[in-house]
Design an enzyme around this catalytic site. Structure first.
Site, PDB file in Angstrom:
ATOM      1  CE  LYS A   1      -3.842  -1.875   2.749  1.00  0.00           C
ATOM      2  NZ  LYS A   1      -4.932  -1.829   1.774  1.00  0.00           N
TER       3      LYS A   1
ATOM      4  NE  ARG B   1     -10.533 -10.311  -1.949  1.00  0.00           N
ATOM      5  CZ  ARG B   1     -10.945  -9.416  -2.844  1.00  0.00           C
ATOM      6  NH1 ARG B   1     -11.279  -9.809  -4.064  1.00  0.00           N
ATOM      7  NH2 ARG B   1     -11.035  -8.147  -2.536  1.00  0.00           N
TER       8      ARG B   1
HETATM    9  N1  BES Z   1      -7.921  -4.066   4.526  1.00  0.00           N
HETATM   10  C1  BES Z   1      -8.166  -3.635   3.195  1.00  0.00           C
HETATM   11  C2  BES Z   1      -9.529  -2.933   3.042  1.00  0.00           C
HETATM   12  C3  BES Z   1      -9.735  -1.644   3.797  1.00  0.00           C
HETATM   13  C4  BES Z   1      -9.683  -0.432   3.144  1.00  0.00           C
HETATM   14  C5  BES Z   1     -10.060  -1.657   5.147  1.00  0.00           C
HETATM   15  C6  BES Z   1      -9.917   0.736   3.835  1.00  0.00           C
HETATM   16  C7  BES Z   1     -10.283  -0.488   5.837  1.00  0.00           C
HETATM   17  C8  BES Z   1     -10.224   0.704   5.187  1.00  0.00           C
HETATM   18  C9  BES Z   1      -8.150  -4.829   2.258  1.00  0.00           C
HETATM   19  O1  BES Z   1      -7.304  -5.869   2.623  1.00  0.00           O
HETATM   20  C10 BES Z   1      -7.675  -4.354   0.923  1.00  0.00           C
HETATM   21  O2  BES Z   1      -6.566  -3.930   0.842  1.00  0.00           O
HETATM   22  N2  BES Z   1      -8.533  -4.472  -0.086  1.00  0.00           N
HETATM   23  C11 BES Z   1      -8.209  -4.057  -1.397  1.00  0.00           C
HETATM   24  C12 BES Z   1      -8.668  -5.133  -2.352  1.00  0.00           C
HETATM   25  C13 BES Z   1      -8.192  -4.951  -3.770  1.00  0.00           C
HETATM   26  C14 BES Z   1      -6.699  -5.126  -3.833  1.00  0.00           C
HETATM   27  C15 BES Z   1      -8.881  -5.975  -4.649  1.00  0.00           C
HETATM   28  C16 BES Z   1      -8.929  -2.748  -1.680  1.00  0.00           C
HETATM   29  O3  BES Z   1     -10.055  -2.575  -1.234  1.00  0.00           O
HETATM   30  O4  BES Z   1      -8.327  -1.886  -2.310  1.00  0.00           O
HETATM   31 MN    MN Z   2      -5.316  -5.588   2.005  1.00  0.00          MN
END
Ligand code: BES
Ligand code: MN
Ligand code: ZN
Length: 512
Positions: free
Chosen positions: A286, A360
């Protein structure tokens, strides 16, 4: 922890540090709400007028402090806004009372004892005020005012302690229903606060291993059976999803099973929580600006854990199995790479296209494992997607399900509990976006509708014929703005109240 006691009446002569009263928004200015009569008398019937002079409007959760008058024993009066005066024959709603009590309790941090003289008409009102006050009093101060600082600190410095005691006026300690309402509120608020503490604990201290240890200890204390699978047991069991996510971290993953059982239980509920103690994104790292709050990525597991403990404390006649899928998602030489294929606990293979879609993967293994025990229903809770935050904002969680009636029930239950949620679909056409040339499925699909894509992925790991719902709490789990009502900054304990209510409704035989 803030204490709660009940007192039928007599707020004027009560020795307390403050009295909380309600003020509503009337057509011609602020109106003193029911419960404030004794205080109004001490103000010569001019409480509303004094409040108006001070600029109070009675708007929701507005807090106005006044010096006490007349023969009130408490030195301070806190008037908290309740919003519009209810229509004739209507009373203040539970959520209004909860928020008002919460805002007042927060304003009273550092104070020892406060009497809450808010409008009480029903047992539900007692419960709402108690719940709101105990949730609003919450503060996370464990990492402030450390030893070195404390030594040099002048008196009065350092973090303020939460309000010490709430005296709920208008409730009888000898009335069974009143007592039960207060006890439920205490158990519920303390467990929501337990979830908040876990979410707020920094990720260098809350690792999969230490989370599992906390669960083991709380299990012992509350008569809950706890089993922990460590990385060796996970490897032996073939939990490829949990291991794949955790393998890049120096803090190895865990799968925790919590089993609460009751001899009169007719139903068994399985709850599955995403417990990523820190989500860096892994190799699909990230960027800065997206990782500062990612200690919150175990909020689902915290909610499941707190719910099982609450059910045990309340002695609900239902069996509940909680599954905490714990891992830390980190980049390293041992981390899963984009392009790797994992063999999941179910036997399915998953091509990991984005290591940041890790929730997931851990949930899939836990869902398959939970399905083996054939529960009457499974609910998973997860801070799963940013897409759900884009869709529903920061205060509302999404509900997806393989059963429309169950999804509707959950939405209603959340509403009753005072939690904002919204039903979301699982459109079958989004499935093909996760087709993989190499494996059975990829962990990513179309960008559009990303929250629903994630839900569709999870659905594939739920046992045939089992009723299942998925709560995506990515928005409401962690509150970055200013506190409001009973919601603090940081971990909110999102979904605990909904899940406890689901457990109660299941115990009562109200569902399926
Ligand atoms: N933990 C994150 C989702 C999240 C985003 C939680 C903001 C709390 C606040 C999750 O693991 C994630 O990174 N999801 C990605 C999925 C994508 C790579 C398909 C996302 O939502 O960008
Ligand atoms: Mn994530
Ligand atoms: Zn995540």
């Amino acid at each position: 922890m803030t204490a709660l006691t009940l007192k039928p009446a007599g707020v004027a002569t009560l020795r307390a540090d403050a009295i909380v009263v309600g003020v509503a928004k009337g057509a011609k200015g602020p109106v003193a709400a029911p419960g404030s009569e004794a205080v109004d008398t001490a103000f010569d019937g001019k409480l509303a007028a004094v409040l108006e002079t001070l600029g109070a409007s009675g708007g929701e959760s507005e807090v106005t402090k006044l010096p006490a008058q007349g023969d009130l024993k408490a030195p301070v009066v806190i008037a908290v806004g309740l919003g519009p005066v209810p229509d004739k024959d209507e009373t203040y709603g539970a959520e209004t009372l909860r928020r008002a009590a919460g805002a007042a309790a927060r304003a009273l941090s550092g104070v020892k004892k406060a009497a809450f003289a808010l409008p009480v008409e029903t047992v539900q009102d007692i419960e709402a005020i108690a719940e709101g006050a105990l949730l609003g009093a919450y503060a996370f101060t464990a990492y402030q005012g450390g030893e070195r600082n404390a030594k040099n600190a002048k008196k009065g410095e350092g973090p303020k302690q939460p309000l010490g005691e709430v005296v709920l006026v208008g409730a009888k300690p000898r009335d069974k229903a009143h007592k039960r309402a207060a006890e439920r509120a205490i158990a519920l608020a303390e467990e929501v606060n337990r979830a908040r503490d876990l979410v707020n604990t920094p990720p260098n201290d809350l690792t999969p291993e230490s989370f599992a240890a906390v669960a083991t200890a709380a299990g012992k204390e509350n008569g809950i059976k706890v089993q922990v699978l460590d990385e060796k047991a996970l490897a032996k069991g073939g939990y490829g999803g949990i291991l794949g996510v955790g393998q890049g971290s120096a803090n190895p993953p865990r799968l925790v099973k919590l089993a609460y059982t009751h001899p009169d239980a007719q139903k068994t509920l399985a709850l599955v929580g995403k417990g990523i103690t820190y989500d860096s994104g892994g190799i699909s790292l990230k960027p800065a600006g997206h990782n500062e709050t990612m200690k919150c990525d175990m909020s689902g597991a915290a909610a499941v854990f707190a719910t099982v403990v609450a059910a045990a404390r309340l002695g609900l006649p239902v069996n509940i199995t909680g599954w905490l899928a714990l891992a830390e998602n980190m980049p390293s030489g041992t981390a899963t790479r984009p392009g790797d294929v994992l063999r999941m606990y179910s036997g399915k293979t998953v091509e990991v296209l984005n290591t940041d879609a890790e929730g997931r993967l851990v949930l899939a293994d836990a869902l398959t494992r939970a399905s083996e025990e054939n529960p009457d229903a499974i609910v998973d809770v997860a801070t799963l997607t940013g897409a759900m935050v884009l869709a529903l904002g920061n205060r509302t969680f999404g509900i997806m399900s393989n059963d429309d009636a169950f999804r509707t029930s959950l939405h209603e239950i959340a509403e009753e509990a005072g939690e904002a949620s919204w039903p979301m679909p699982l459109p079958a056409d989004l499935r093909k976006g996760m087709d993989s040339p190499t494996a059975d499925i990829a962990n990513m699909g179309e960008r559009m509708g990303g929250g629903l894509v994630a839900g569709l992925f999870l659905k594939e790991f739920v046992g045939e014929g089992i009723t299942w719902a998925h709560l995506d709490i990515a928005g409401p789990a962690f509150h970055e703005g200013a506190p409001y009502g009973y919601t603090p900054k940081g971990g909110t304990g999102s979904s605990v109240r909904t899940l406890v209510r689901l457990a109660e409704r299941t115990a009562a035989g109200d569902l399926g």
